[in-house]
Design a protein around this motif. Structure first.
Motif, PDB file in Angstrom:
ATOM      1  N   UNK A 195       0.826  -1.206   0.000  1.00  0.00           N
ATOM      2  CA  UNK A 195       0.000   0.000   0.000  1.00  0.00           C
ATOM      3  C   UNK A 195       0.862   1.259   0.000  1.00  0.00           C
ATOM      4  N   UNK A 196       1.917   1.268   0.810  1.00  0.00           N
ATOM      5  CA  UNK A 196       2.823   2.421   0.832  1.00  0.00           C
ATOM      6  C   UNK A 196       3.497   2.603  -0.522  1.00  0.00           C
ATOM      7  N   UNK A 245       2.092   9.076  -6.503  1.00  0.00           N
ATOM      8  CA  UNK A 245       2.180  10.476  -6.107  1.00  0.00           C
ATOM      9  C   UNK A 245       1.207  10.890  -5.027  1.00  0.00           C
ATOM     10  N   UNK A 246       0.611   9.941  -4.356  1.00  0.00           N
ATOM     11  CA  UNK A 246      -0.337  10.266  -3.281  1.00  0.00           C
ATOM     12  C   UNK A 246       0.376  10.497  -1.955  1.00  0.00           C
ATOM     13  N   UNK A 247       1.654  10.199  -1.945  1.00  0.00           N
ATOM     14  CA  UNK A 247       2.462  10.312  -0.748  1.00  0.00           C
ATOM     15  C   UNK A 247       3.904  10.555  -1.194  1.00  0.00           C
ATOM     16  N   UNK A 248       4.649  11.391  -0.446  1.00  0.00           N
ATOM     17  CA  UNK A 248       6.034  11.682  -0.827  1.00  0.00           C
ATOM     18  C   UNK A 248       7.036  11.279   0.244  1.00  0.00           C
ATOM     19  N   UNK A 292      16.583   7.058  -1.508  1.00  0.00           N
ATOM     20  CA  UNK A 292      16.105   6.649  -2.829  1.00  0.00           C
ATOM     21  C   UNK A 292      15.520   5.236  -2.782  1.00  0.00           C
ATOM     22  N   UNK A 293      14.470   5.047  -3.584  1.00  0.00           N
ATOM     23  CA  UNK A 293      13.822   3.742  -3.749  1.00  0.00           C
ATOM     24  C   UNK A 293      13.665   3.519  -5.247  1.00  0.00           C
ATOM     25  N   UNK A 294      13.898   2.292  -5.671  1.00  0.00           N
ATOM     26  CA  UNK A 294      13.724   1.951  -7.090  1.00  0.00           C
ATOM     27  C   UNK A 294      13.145   0.553  -7.192  1.00  0.00           C
ATOM     28  N   UNK A 295      12.538   0.273  -8.339  1.00  0.00           N
ATOM     29  CA  UNK A 295      12.130  -1.101  -8.644  1.00  0.00           C
ATOM     30  C   UNK A 295      13.098  -1.620  -9.703  1.00  0.00           C
ATOM     31  N   UNK A 296      13.511  -2.859  -9.536  1.00  0.00           N
ATOM     32  CA  UNK A 296      14.479  -3.465 -10.439  1.00  0.00           C
ATOM     33  C   UNK A 296      14.112  -4.930 -10.670  1.00  0.00           C
TER      34      UNK A 296
END
Length: 149
Positions: free
Chosen positions: A48-49, A56-59, A128-132
């Motif tokens: 959910x987070x 873009x509902x949360x930064x 930083x967060x990324x998807x890989x």
């Protein structure tokens, strides 16, 4: 000339193309991981987070400050990520972000040049967060926050 002789090569080509598509499909369905640097204060991320962040509902995540969200360039991994996380296809995601930017509600994640660039940025920025692709889950310099499959 009979109809079956004229269409024989076409039928063989269609059959071959179908087989190739079936073989390629599992590669597109590989697992994707959301990751951060091992020395980051971010230790976990719920689905959910992640969805709230990438839409873009949360930064932020609690008191950790603003996050740097990384997007991969357009392509199969990016499309699969958004499909798995949000249930939206590429056209829906583009339309969604167009509305968010136009109304001034949010900016989309920062696009990296490729997975290697995202990896470099993760190591330089603890927020930083990324998807890989899941192959990065084995990297000792990264912490897996969430797995999507």
């Amino acid at each position: 000339m009979s109809s079956s002789k004229r269409h024989g090569p076409l039928r063989r080509w269609i059959a071959l193309a179908s087989i190739l598509l079936m073989l390629a499909a599992p590669a597109v369905r590989a697992e994707i991981v959301l990751v951060t640097a091992m020395d980051s204060a971010i230790e976990a991320l719920s689905r959910d987070e992640a969805e709230q962040l990438y839409l873009g509902r949360r930064a932020t995540l609690s008191a950790r400050g603003a996050l740097i969200l990384l997007d991969l360039p357009s392509g199969p991994v990016r499309d699969q990520f958004y499909r798995l996380l949000t249930g939206k296809n590429p056209s829906q995601i583009r339309a969604y972000w167009s509305r968010m930017v136009f109304t001034g509600r949010a900016l989309p994640p920062t696009e990296s040049a490729d997975a290697s660039d995202a990896h470099r940025i993760l190591l330089e920025n603890p927020n930083a967060i990324a998807y890989l692709p899941a192959t990065y889950a084995e990297d000792p310099s990264l912490r897996v926050l969430l797995r999507l499959e």
